[in-house]
Write a protein that holds these residues in place. Structure first.
Motif, PDB file in Angstrom:
ATOM      1  N   GLU A 199      28.291 -12.049   7.857  1.00  0.00           N
ATOM      2  CA  GLU A 199      27.917 -12.897   6.832  1.00  0.00           C
ATOM      3  C   GLU A 199      27.693 -14.241   7.388  1.00  0.00           C
ATOM      4  O   GLU A 199      26.715 -15.015   6.884  1.00  0.00           O
ATOM      5  N   VAL A 200      28.809 -14.979   7.866  1.00  0.00           N
ATOM      6  CA  VAL A 200      29.020 -16.407   8.239  1.00  0.00           C
ATOM      7  C   VAL A 200      27.905 -16.284   9.231  1.00  0.00           C
ATOM      8  O   VAL A 200      27.103 -17.630   9.150  1.00  0.00           O
TER       9      VAL A 200
ATOM     10  N   GLY B 240      32.098 -21.036  14.593  1.00  0.00           N
ATOM     11  CA  GLY B 240      30.593 -20.492  14.680  1.00  0.00           C
ATOM     12  C   GLY B 240      30.186 -21.078  16.087  1.00  0.00           C
ATOM     13  O   GLY B 240      30.515 -22.062  16.483  1.00  0.00           O
ATOM     14  N   ALA B 241      29.053 -20.650  16.476  1.00  0.00           N
ATOM     15  CA  ALA B 241      28.254 -21.210  17.603  1.00  0.00           C
ATOM     16  C   ALA B 241      26.786 -21.084  17.321  1.00  0.00           C
ATOM     17  O   ALA B 241      26.495 -19.961  16.642  1.00  0.00           O
TER      18      ALA B 241
ATOM     19  N   ARG C  36      28.273 -31.661  13.501  1.00  0.00           N
ATOM     20  CA  ARG C  36      28.966 -31.987  12.457  1.00  0.00           C
ATOM     21  C   ARG C  36      28.040 -31.879  11.189  1.00  0.00           C
ATOM     22  O   ARG C  36      28.351 -31.332  10.180  1.00  0.00           O
ATOM     23  N   ASP C  37      26.938 -32.222  11.235  1.00  0.00           N
ATOM     24  CA  ASP C  37      25.825 -32.204  10.092  1.00  0.00           C
ATOM     25  C   ASP C  37      25.496 -30.497   9.884  1.00  0.00           C
ATOM     26  O   ASP C  37      25.329 -30.206   8.894  1.00  0.00           O
ATOM     27  N   LEU C  38      25.436 -30.057  11.217  1.00  0.00           N
ATOM     28  CA  LEU C  38      25.153 -28.388  11.131  1.00  0.00           C
ATOM     29  C   LEU C  38      25.999 -27.769  10.202  1.00  0.00           C
ATOM     30  O   LEU C  38      25.923 -26.853   9.459  1.00  0.00           O
ATOM     31  N   ALA C  39      27.296 -28.057  10.543  1.00  0.00           N
ATOM     32  CA  ALA C  39      28.791 -27.642   9.892  1.00  0.00           C
ATOM     33  C   ALA C  39      28.509 -27.791   8.353  1.00  0.00           C
ATOM     34  O   ALA C  39      28.766 -26.811   7.425  1.00  0.00           O
ATOM     35  N   ALA C  40      28.154 -29.067   8.160  1.00  0.00           N
ATOM     36  CA  ALA C  40      27.979 -29.573   6.646  1.00  0.00           C
ATOM     37  C   ALA C  40      27.023 -28.647   5.902  1.00  0.00           C
ATOM     38  O   ALA C  40      27.194 -28.279   4.734  1.00  0.00           O
ATOM     39  N   ALA C  41      25.885 -28.344   6.588  1.00  0.00           N
ATOM     40  CA  ALA C  41      24.795 -27.577   5.951  1.00  0.00           C
ATOM     41  C   ALA C  41      25.438 -26.163   5.775  1.00  0.00           C
ATOM     42  O   ALA C  41      24.858 -25.608   4.779  1.00  0.00           O
ATOM     43  N   VAL C  42      25.932 -25.685   6.767  1.00  0.00           N
ATOM     44  CA  VAL C  42      26.490 -24.302   6.357  1.00  0.00           C
ATOM     45  C   VAL C  42      27.447 -24.289   5.411  1.00  0.00           C
ATOM     46  O   VAL C  42      27.406 -23.301   4.679  1.00  0.00           O
TER      47      VAL C  42
ATOM     48  N   HIS D 278      34.461 -21.470   0.360  1.00  0.00           N
ATOM     49  CA  HIS D 278      35.386 -22.318   1.403  1.00  0.00           C
ATOM     50  C   HIS D 278      36.049 -21.725   2.086  1.00  0.00           C
ATOM     51  O   HIS D 278      36.242 -21.904   3.543  1.00  0.00           O
ATOM     52  N   PHE D 279      36.796 -20.315   1.708  1.00  0.00           N
ATOM     53  CA  PHE D 279      37.284 -19.584   2.926  1.00  0.00           C
ATOM     54  C   PHE D 279      36.564 -18.957   3.880  1.00  0.00           C
ATOM     55  O   PHE D 279      37.057 -18.596   4.754  1.00  0.00           O
ATOM     56  N   ALA D 280      35.270 -18.956   3.864  1.00  0.00           N
ATOM     57  CA  ALA D 280      34.454 -18.377   4.827  1.00  0.00           C
ATOM     58  C   ALA D 280      33.843 -19.344   5.599  1.00  0.00           C
ATOM     59  O   ALA D 280      33.194 -19.022   6.652  1.00  0.00           O
ATOM     60  N   ARG D 281      33.874 -20.619   5.340  1.00  0.00           N
ATOM     61  CA  ARG D 281      33.291 -21.604   5.998  1.00  0.00           C
ATOM     62  C   ARG D 281      33.980 -21.769   7.655  1.00  0.00           C
ATOM     63  O   ARG D 281      35.064 -21.668   7.834  1.00  0.00           O
ATOM     64  N   PRO D 282      33.248 -21.899   8.676  1.00  0.00           N
ATOM     65  CA  PRO D 282      33.677 -21.965   9.952  1.00  0.00           C
ATOM     66  C   PRO D 282      34.557 -23.348  10.254  1.00  0.00           C
ATOM     67  O   PRO D 282      33.886 -24.438   9.575  1.00  0.00           O
ATOM     68  N   ASP D 283      35.792 -23.398  10.918  1.00  0.00           N
ATOM     69  CA  ASP D 283      36.023 -24.758  10.996  1.00  0.00           C
ATOM     70  C   ASP D 283      35.231 -25.769  11.753  1.00  0.00           C
ATOM     71  O   ASP D 283      35.324 -26.873  11.477  1.00  0.00           O
ATOM     72  N   ARG D 284      34.575 -25.271  12.824  1.00  0.00           N
ATOM     73  CA  ARG D 284      33.494 -26.074  13.276  1.00  0.00           C
ATOM     74  C   ARG D 284      32.523 -25.205  13.936  1.00  0.00           C
ATOM     75  O   ARG D 284      32.922 -23.969  14.202  1.00  0.00           O
ATOM     76  N   ILE D 285      31.227 -25.836  14.306  1.00  0.00           N
ATOM     77  CA  ILE D 285      30.386 -24.966  14.917  1.00  0.00           C
ATOM     78  C   ILE D 285      29.922 -25.841  16.296  1.00  0.00           C
ATOM     79  O   ILE D 285      29.466 -27.060  16.268  1.00  0.00           O
TER      80      ILE D 285
END
Lengths: 77, 537
Positions: free
Chosen positions: B439-440, B469-470, B482-488, B494-501
């Protein structure tokens, strides 16, 4: 130029194995799709050329010789 | 369609087609043709060579070749000798080749000089000969050249008596964890799949199939057995073409291919870099993909580029061949979200079961289990695994009905189509919540600037696992990580958000072209451990 490209491929893509100029590079177990994209990025950065998608062909990328000939053509253009 | 024959073995149609249409190309490779009569003749000689080398009904013969006419002759020759073929990834290491030979207890290996450097230094005691080398090996094993193998007399009276219940092939999984699993298929399960596919898609003698994947990959059975069943031709597409989209598009046009079946990667590259607008692909009437989720926006483009083709999302683990499919309708667009895996194929009985192995209520998520004649016999020499891989239920007469547990989590839509939600083993716990990594992944891939995405977990340090994520961006896209991570982050709890992409030019892939999430996680977890930094998502 030939040597620059060879060094990149040998060091980064085929794990220090020596490649010959007319050896097929894209068979199973050799360079994969990721590797092809890295070669493209490397050539664009090193030789200041832009490689259009329509040039992603065997005749241009199948062997070291093909790549060198292609880059020579692009840099001359 | 070929008349029913008895017994219907996987190589039976080859003989019938060789009688009916001897001069028709059965296979094409690099501009050349191998006709039905040539394939029948050469495979018969290969079979005789194998029998003379000691191969008997029920033996295994390994096949270690790049796809080619030789590989095709070997494949049919092995079946005609009464053995099961064991295809080895042509890019495999010495160690892997030896492992498969050991596990399968192979009687022979068919290969070629080009593979000499990848052959192991020694062979298991089960081996009587290596076929395909022109010079001897240092190891104590007989060597027979291709020339000798094909100048042998034909099979004639040495033809083996076989039953449809005999093993036809064993495909070994990549075995990234533990021992590779050998998926055993019989002539019956293979033929059941070929017949089902021929009927389901309306495949015909005038079709020109593609073969875009290795013989060690289950999709290839459509290209070799279904095509010969209907008496069609198959064009073998060498690996280099699959990596260079402009050449691939040229080949599809030149060969006027009508049937395509591959993982999404080759199609995705075609859509992005194949310059399809300038190609006449009007002959392509059936495009099937499977093995992985097709990024919806690229599928939309493909649907638009091939308005008249049947595009099918095909689902089924190699253990079952194919068990569901979804006919992607005309005008389908990415706003409709992920493509369902569809409804049951003819002859497949599906269950959606919960943790207690009982059917879930309609519309609830559960694991998909399948019972079908296309299903494997089990895993080669793995009794323990075979006890847990299947769910057994009693039928009305007390007969055992055996379902393969796919490990895939699905949900049935009101219209009867199934949605694939993810792998059972891709469910992770993050901060106490259950997160579906697929799903992520879909959330990242759904963004307009992203071409492809992957989600996985990495261990930051002992006991601390995070979702990461990648992404591969679209060409000329410049958004930062960083902007991509923010969009995601705006799309996920919150618990499903990747810590970074991580932004990458390409992903590591498995031999079959699927994203290799394990390799990706390893590649990126090294960096995580060094920095130990958790980005802000």
């Amino acid at each position: 130029m030939h040597e620059t490209i060879r060094e990149f491929i040998e060091a980064d893509l085929v794990l220090e194995r020596e490649i010959t100029a007319d050896e097929p590079l894209l068979l199973s177990g050799m360079i994969d799709s990721l590797g092809v994209m890295r070669i493209v990025a490397f050539l664009e950065a090193s030789f200041g050329i832009k490689i259009p998608a329509s040039d992603l062909k065997i005749s241009n990328f199948g062997t070291l010789n093909a790549i060198a000939a292609y880059v020579a053509k692009r840099t001359a253009a | 369609m070929i008349q029913p024959t008895f017994p219907a073995l996987l190589h039976t149609p080859l003989g019938l087609a060789a009688d009916a249409t001897p001069d028709k190309p059965a296979f094409r490779f690099d501009g050349a043709s191998l006709t039905y009569s040539e394939l029948a003749d050469t495979s018969s000689r290969m079979a005789r060579t194998l029998v003379e080398a000691g191969v008997r009904r029920g033996d295994r013969v390994a096949l270690f070749l790049d796809r080619s006419f030789q590989a095709t002759i070997a494949l049919f020759g092995i079946l005609r000798a009464g053995a099961a073929y064991v295809p080895i990834d042509p890019g495999a290491s010495q160690q892997r080749v030896r492992e498969i030979l050991d596990l399968s207890g192979a009687r022979c290996l068919v290969t070629t000089e080009a593979k000499r450097a990848a052959l192991p230094g020694g062979f298991p005691a089960s081996m009587s000969a290596v076929i395909g080398l022109s010079k001897p090996l240092e190891a104590e094993v007989d060597v027979i050249s291709w020339e000798e193998a094909l100048s042998s007399p034909d099979l004639g009276a040495r033809a083996q008596v076989l039953s449809e219940t005999d093993l036809a092939y064993i495909m070994f999984t990549s075995g990234s964890t533990g021992t590779p699993k050998g998926i055993m298929h019989t002539h019956a399960s293979g033929m059941s799949y070929a017949c089902m596919a021929a009927n389901l898609y309306g495949l015909r003698a005038d079709d020109r199939f593609s073969n875009a994947c290795g013989l060690h990959f289950d999709m290839s059975t459509l290209d070799y057995f279904c095509s010969t069943l209907v008496g069609a031709s198959t064009t073998i597409i060498p690996d280099p073409w699959l990596k260079l989209p402009a050449s691939l598009a040229e080949l599809i046009e030149a060969e006027r291919l009508t049937v395509w079946y591959s993982v999404p990667l080759a199609l995705l590259q075609l859509v992005e870099f194949g310059d399809l607008g300038s190609r006449d692909l009007s002959a392509l009437r059936i495009v099937l993909y499977g093995g992985e989720v097709f990024v919806p926006k690229h599928l939309e483009t493909l649907r638009r580029l091939l308005p008249d083709a049947l595009i099918g999302n095909v689902y089924g683990p190699a253990e079952t061949n194919q068990c569901t499919w979804f006919n992607v309708p005309e005008g389908w667009n990415a706003d409709r979200g992920p493509v369902p895996i569809g409804a049951a194929c003819p002859n497949a009985d599906l269950l959606v079961i919960g943790e207690d192995d009982a059917d879930v209520a309609p519309g609830e998520t559960g694991e998909l289990a399948v019972r079908a004649p296309t299903m494997m016999q089990g895993y080669w020499r793995q009794p323990e695994l075979n006890r847990t891989a299947f769910l057994e239920r009693a039928g009305a007469g007390g007969e055992t009905q055996r379902y393969y547990r796919t490990g895939d989590i699905v949900i049935e839509r009101p219209d009867g189509n199934l949605d694939f939600l993810g792998r059972r083993d891709r469910m992770v716990k993050s901060r106490g919540f259950r997160v579906e990594l697929d799903e992520v992944e879909r959330a990242i891939a759904g963004l307009p600037m992203v071409s492809e995405a992957a989600a996985f977990t990495v261990a930051l340090r002992e006991g601390v696992t995070v979702i990461r994520g990648a992404a591969i961006l679209n060409p000329d896209e410049t958004i930062g990580a960083r902007d991509l991570a923010a969009a995601v982050a705006r799309l996920l709890p919150h618990f499903a958000r990747p810590d970074r992409i991580e932004l990458l030019p390409e992903f590591p892939r498995t031999g079959s072209g699927k994203i290799d999430r394990r390799a990706l996680a390893e590649q990126l977890s090294g960096e995580a451990q060094v920095s130990g930094v958790v980005g802000n998502a």
